[in-house]
Structure formats: structure tokens, C-alpha cells
Enzyme design. Structure first.
Site, PDB file in Angstrom:
ATOM      1  N   ASP A   1     -40.415   4.871  48.169  1.00 19.35           N
ATOM      2  CA  ASP A   1     -40.402   6.329  48.097  1.00 19.35           C
ATOM      3  C   ASP A   1     -41.328   6.830  46.996  1.00 19.35           C
ATOM      4  O   ASP A   1     -41.978   7.871  47.137  1.00 19.35           O
ATOM      5  CB  ASP A   1     -38.976   6.833  47.852  1.00 19.35           C
ATOM      6  CG  ASP A   1     -38.094   6.688  49.083  1.00 19.35           C
ATOM      7  OD1 ASP A   1     -38.580   6.152  50.091  1.00 19.35           O
ATOM      8  OD2 ASP A   1     -36.920   7.102  49.034  1.00 19.35           O
TER       9      ASP A   1
ATOM     10  N   GLU B   1     -32.527   5.268  43.365  1.00 21.03           N
ATOM     11  CA  GLU B   1     -31.424   5.147  44.310  1.00 21.03           C
ATOM     12  C   GLU B   1     -30.141   5.100  43.486  1.00 21.03           C
ATOM     13  O   GLU B   1     -30.117   4.479  42.401  1.00 21.03           O
ATOM     14  CB  GLU B   1     -31.555   3.894  45.162  1.00 21.03           C
ATOM     15  CG  GLU B   1     -32.813   3.840  46.012  1.00 21.03           C
ATOM     16  CD  GLU B   1     -33.003   5.044  46.915  1.00 21.03           C
ATOM     17  OE1 GLU B   1     -31.980   5.597  47.390  1.00 21.03           O
ATOM     18  OE2 GLU B   1     -34.153   5.444  47.159  1.00 21.03           O
TER      19      GLU B   1
ATOM     20  N   HIS C   1     -35.860   5.236  51.700  1.00 19.79           N
ATOM     21  CA  HIS C   1     -34.687   5.256  50.808  1.00 19.79           C
ATOM     22  C   HIS C   1     -34.605   4.013  49.931  1.00 19.79           C
ATOM     23  O   HIS C   1     -33.513   3.614  49.518  1.00 19.79           O
ATOM     24  CB  HIS C   1     -33.387   5.443  51.590  1.00 19.79           C
ATOM     25  CG  HIS C   1     -33.263   6.777  52.244  1.00 19.79           C
ATOM     26  ND1 HIS C   1     -33.147   7.946  51.528  1.00 19.79           N
ATOM     27  CD2 HIS C   1     -33.269   7.137  53.553  1.00 19.79           C
ATOM     28  CE1 HIS C   1     -33.067   8.964  52.366  1.00 19.79           C
ATOM     29  NE2 HIS C   1     -33.139   8.501  53.606  1.00 19.79           N
TER      30      HIS C   1
END
Length: 580
Positions: free
Chosen positions: A172, A28, A167
Site C-alpha cells: 500500500d 496495518e 491491505h
């Protein structure tokens, strides 16, 4: 005759998927590109043989605030990362976690791009990971009927992933693991059982091109030159590598993305390898073969004979002339130039600095014609009318000759003064044009003087220690590579030096300042000689650059490049294609 079965090496068989360790990673970040954005979370799952063997999960505190829309998308806020470690502390731990594994990511260029940028930022070298992209792999394996797109959320539903992507990095990554296993199950049914075969399925090459992978099997893992050939024996392409077999294999995988190479591989029916003692020998042999055979799929180095030279003629009132050949006629030469346009730019710069005549007629010591407009503009001393004697004119000629072979300082300073005046008058476009011409001239002078210095040396022997032990040895004669050899570790290299000198190619000098090789070959040799760690073993003659010389003004050309980069920091080099 009885057939003998030979077991292939692990390198030839490939890495079996069942025993390969994959590290599936997801990041991220504060934005969509590494330039100006940072990592805020790293999540990774280590799997082997279908089983999870480890996980890595951490928040990362960026140097700047997380944008609001990113915080809404990921749920990661500035408060959450306030006590998290910086990337400089996190990255070494992740690289250790992933060491020896194959990196897997969904849209891998994004995640790997940020990780590479983080390595650059913290002064670490990016390890040579093999990378698999589940998004690219899915595009090759799945049909439109199965998945309308290749988003992670879509694929997670298709393969019934146990974790729903949300996310956040670890979630993920876990979802990507299930997608990877689903894709591998599909590919196992069509005979994909190794990492190498899996990499092939990421590529856009056709099945027929994949089948040509066997063309690399006869090549050794050694430095050398490889030649792709057509059915009629025509040489299609010449390349070089420190490891020929590994390099040629990439032409049949996703590593090769150049359209013309895809076309070349579709035509080729054979690959021939020429093993070389050292990477420098391979680089030189490549240039020689390209110049000799002119393969249609090589773009560079095919026509070294087309270079241009600036010649300061030998006559009563010398002038500059653009020529194709260097002759032993007592003239001074500057070059070679890669194109006529570049040569003309350098000639114009000289004419702007020195009032040397630009007319082409032959002049004698006695005046015989009227002055041209350049004389009225102060750009020529008009020796044709007798305004300037041969002795006075010779001062200008000596300045040009000295710039070619020694110190171009007077010319450079005059051009810089004129550029400064134009800039002060806010005539910036004219100043930029003259700056570009000056940079071209300086670069040409530096290049010519470097080559001429090596071309004047009858023989030079140099050595460099190899990473695996032993020495690389090269004999250079008049700027041409005449011999190359390597010695094993722990062996006295001096006998090998004597043997190499005795058996090296006999080379005759070319007319000065021309080396006894192409300009590209001599530049390759110079780069190797100037690399830190290279030792001079023997020099017959004198190898030296003039001082002061053109190299002292390299900063002028470098400043031009800096200005251009500042003006166009993100130049788009993608070719424009018509819409269909």
C-alpha cells in the site's frame, strides 16, 4: 531610485518538492482507532526527486490477538506475528528511518494517530513531522469525472500505479508513492513547486484567502502579539505566538479549521505585529489588547470587567452579597467568578455549611422582625429575632472570613459529611449536586488565595534560563507584569536586572484581594512563576500562601473531575447541525 533585488530566505521560498525527502507510510492494525487497538505491520518508502532511496517493512507483534475479520482483510494472522518484534523495538527504527522527512500517508490521520499513540505508549516524544495526506490532496485536485472516490485502490488505477494495494503495509505504501507522484505532476502544472504550497492545496480555504499569505511576510520570527485588521482599521482578532510569522501563516493553510477564523481571514486586509521580549509578555499583551479593543472574533477575555465577586458585608450581622466591584471598605471578598451561575453555586455551598443569614435587609443589634423559614429549618440562627446574639453570630462570620483568606477546613468537612449522608441514603443525585458545589467553592478559594498572595507583593523579580542560552527576566508588581527582558548567552544578567527594575512600569496596589491587573493576567504570571526552572531573584515583601489553606483541599475538586470523566469517558463535543 534604483530597485535592489533581495534574495529571499529559504524559509520564505519554502522547501522545493524536487529536493524534499518524503517517507510514504502505511500501517496495518487490529482495529480502526488507536484506543484499544495496536499496529501489526509498518511499511514505508523513502523517496526523493521521484526516486526510491529506501524502504522499511516489518511485522509487529501486538499484545492481544488479531480479530478474525482483520486477519481475513489483511492476511496477517497471529501465527505470522508470533516471532515479530514488539512496537517498542520497531518504533525507534522507524522514527530514525523517517527523521528529517515529510511524512505522507493516505488518510494520514489514521496512520499518524496510531504512530502518535505508539509514541505515547512507549514514552517517546512524537517528532514535529510535517504531514501530507494524499487522500485530502486528491479531493482538492481531482474532479468527480476523473475519480468517483478517493480510495487508494481507485487512485492507484487512475495513476497506473506499478503496485496494486492489497491491505499489506509495504504494498500500500508503494502504491501511495505512485499516487503522490501523479498528484505532484498535476500540481506542478498550476505552479505548486514547494512543500508549503502543497500544504496549501490540502486546505479548504479559497484561492483569495491563499493569496493573503503575504500578510505574514512583514512579521518577524519572534514572540509577540499579532492583530488582524479590517479595511476601516477595526481590530478583528488578536492572537499571540512564540513565532509570529510562522503562526500567522497557518491562518492561510489547512492548519486553521475554525469556521469563524476562515470568515475573519476573508475580511482582514492587514496584520500588525507587536514584538515582545518573552512569551509571557506576549501572553499578557494579548489579554490587555483583547480587553481594550474587544475584537469581535475573539471569544475569550473580552470582558474581564464582568467578573463577579462574593462579598462578606461589614455590618452588625454580615451576610454574603454578589457584587461586580471590589472596594476598599474592609469587607472580605472571594473571586472573581467567570459567571454569575458559578458565583451563586459557591454562595449556596457556603450557606449549606454555615448558618449565616440570607436575608437582605439591614439588621441592628436589637431584634425587630419575625424569623423566616430558614430559621425553622436550622439553616440560620435567626439574629433578626434575637435568638442569636451578635457575639454568637460573629462565630459564623469568622468561619466564612477564615475560609476566604485561610483555612476552609471546617466548611469543607461539613459539606463532605452531608454528601456522605446523602449517598448512604441512596440520594445520589442530591449528593452529586452538592459535590459539584463543593468543588466549585474549593476551586474558587484556591484561585482567590493564589492571586491575593501575589497581589500583596510590591515587587518580585524572577528569571528563567532560555533554551538558546541567556535568561528571561520579569518584574511583577502587585500581581501585574511590569517589565520583561531577555539577556544573551554568556552575559552577566545582573546589570540587566537592575536596568529592568529601574525602567519597569510603576504600579499602584488595588483594593485587597484584587491584583493590579485582570485575574487572567495574574494567573498567567503565576503559571510562569510556578514552572520548574524559574528562579526568584528578588522579593520585596512576603510572597506566601496560608497554611493550612484552600490548596490543601484541591483533591476534593480533582475527585469530582475524575468522577465526571469516568461517567462520560467519550463525551461527543461535535456541534449538532440540521440535516439538509
Amino acid at each position: 531610485m534604483t530597485a535592489v533585488a533581495i534574495q529571499g530566505t529559504l524559509d520564505e521560498i519554502g522547501m522545493p518538492l524536487v529536493s524534499t525527502t518524503f517517507v510514504v507510510v502505511d500501517l496495518e492494525t487490529t482495529g480502526g482507532a488507536p484506543d484499544g487497538n495496536e499496529i501489526t505491520e509498518i511499511g514505508a518508502v523513502k523517496v526523493r526527486g521521484g526516486e526510491v532511496v529506501g524502504e522499511f517493512d516489518t511485522l509487529v507483534r501486538p499484545a492481544s490477538a488479531i480479530p478474525p475479520f482483520i486477519a481475513v482483510l489483511t492476511g496477517i494472522t497471529d501465527h505470522m506475528v508470533a516471532s515479530a518484534p514488539r512496537i517498542g523495538s520497531v518504533l525507534p527504527a522507524f522514527l530514525e528511518f523517517a527523521r528529517g522527512s515529510v511524512i505522507v500517508a493516505h488518510n494520514a490521520p489514521f496512520d499518524v494517530g496510531f504512530l502518535r499513540a505508539a509514541c505515547d505508549l512507549t514514552g517517546r516524544a512524537w517528532p514535529a513531522f510535517q504531514v501530507l495526506d494524499t487522500a485530502r490532496l486528491a479531493r482538492r485536485v481531482l474532479s468527480r469525472d476523473e475519480a468517483r472516490d478517493c480510495k487508494l485502490s481507485t487512485l492507484a488505477r487512475l495513476f497506473r500505479a506499478s503496485t496494486t494495494p492489497n491491505h499489506r503495509a509495504l504494498a500500500d505504501a508503494r502504491a501511495t508513492v505512485d499516487v503522490l507522484h501523479g498528484l505532484l505532476e498535476r500540481l506542478g502544472n498550476v505552479g505548486v513547486h514547494t512543500v508549503e504550497e502543497l500544504a496549501l492545496w490540502q486546505s479548504k480555504v479559497t484561492a483569495a484567502q491563499r493569496q493573503k499569505r503575504h500578510l505574514s511576510e512583514q512579521l518577524p520570527h519572534a514572540p509577540g502579539v499579532y492583530l488582524f485588521t479590517a479595511p476601516d482599521g477595526e481590530t478583528l482578532y488578536v492572537g499571540k505566538s512564540k513565532d509570529m510569522r510562522t503562526r500567522v501563516r497557518t491562518y492561510f493553510t489547512a492548519s486553521e479549521t475554525r469556521p469563524r477564523m476562515t470568515e475573519m481571514v476573508s475580511i482582514a486586509t492587514g496584520v500588525t505585529g507587536i514584538q515582545c521580549a518573552t512569551p509571557l509578555e506576549a501572553e499578557v499583551r494579548e489579554l490587555r489588547l483583547i480587553a481594550e479593543r474587544k475584537p469581535r472574533y475573539n471569544r475569550r477575555s473580552r470582558f474581564p470587567e464582568r467578573g463577579s465577586w462574593l462579598k462578606l458585608t461589614v455590618e452588625a450581622f454580615p451576610r454574603l452579597s454578589l457584587v461586580r466591584q471590589v472596594r476598599d471598605d474592609g469587607s472580605a471578598y472571594l473571586g472573581p467568578f467567570g459567571s454569575r451561575r458559578i458565583a451563586e453555586a459557591a454562595m449556596t455551598a457556603i450557606h449549606e455549611a454555615v448558618p449565616i443569614r440570607q436575608c437582605t435587609q439591614r439588621l441592628s443589634a436589637s431584634p425587630s422582625s419575625a424569623a423566616c423559614i430558614l430559621a425553622d429549618m436550622g439553616r440560620c440562627g435567626a439574629p433578626c429575632t434575637g435568638r442569636e446574639s451578635a457575639t454568637e453570630y460573629a462565630v459564623h462570620v469568622d468561619q466564612v472570613r477564615e475560609a476566604f483568606t485561610g483555612d476552609p477546613g471546617p466548611l469543607v468537612r461539613r459539606l463532605l459529611e452531608r454528601i456522605t449522608v446523602l449517598a448512604g441514603q441512596e440520594r445520589y443525585e442530591e449528593a452529586a449536586v452538592r459535590r459539584d458545589r463543593l468543588a466549585t467553592l474549593v476551586r474558587s478559594l484556591v484561585r482567590s488565595q493564589r492571586m491575593a498572595s501575589l497581589a500583596s507583593v510590591p515587587q518580585l523579580v524572577a528569571a528563567r534560563r532560555r533554551e538558546v542560552g541567556g535568561w528571561e527576566l520579569h518584574v511583577v508588581r502587585y500581581g501585574r507584569l511590569a517589565g520583561a527582558e531577555v539577556t544573551p548567552a554568556g552575559v552577566d544578567p545582573r546589570p540587566a536586572v537592575e536596568a529592568l527594575v529601574a525602567t519597569a512600569e510603576t504600579v499602584r496596589p488595588a483594593p485587597s484581594p484584587l491584583p493590579a491587573a485582570t485575574a487572567e493576567e495574574t494567573e498567567c504570571v503565576l503559571r510562569w512563576l510556578e514552572t520548574p526552572g524559574t528562579r526568584l531573584v528578588r522579593v520585596d515583601g512576603v510572597w506566601t500562601l496560608p497554611w493550612p489553606g484552600a490548596a490543601g483541599y484541591s483533591a476534593v475538586a480533582d475527585a469530582r473531575d475524575d468522577d465526571q470523566r469516568a461517567a462520560r469517558p467519550f463525551a461527543d463535543r461535535r456541534p449538532l447541525r440540521p440535516l439538509r
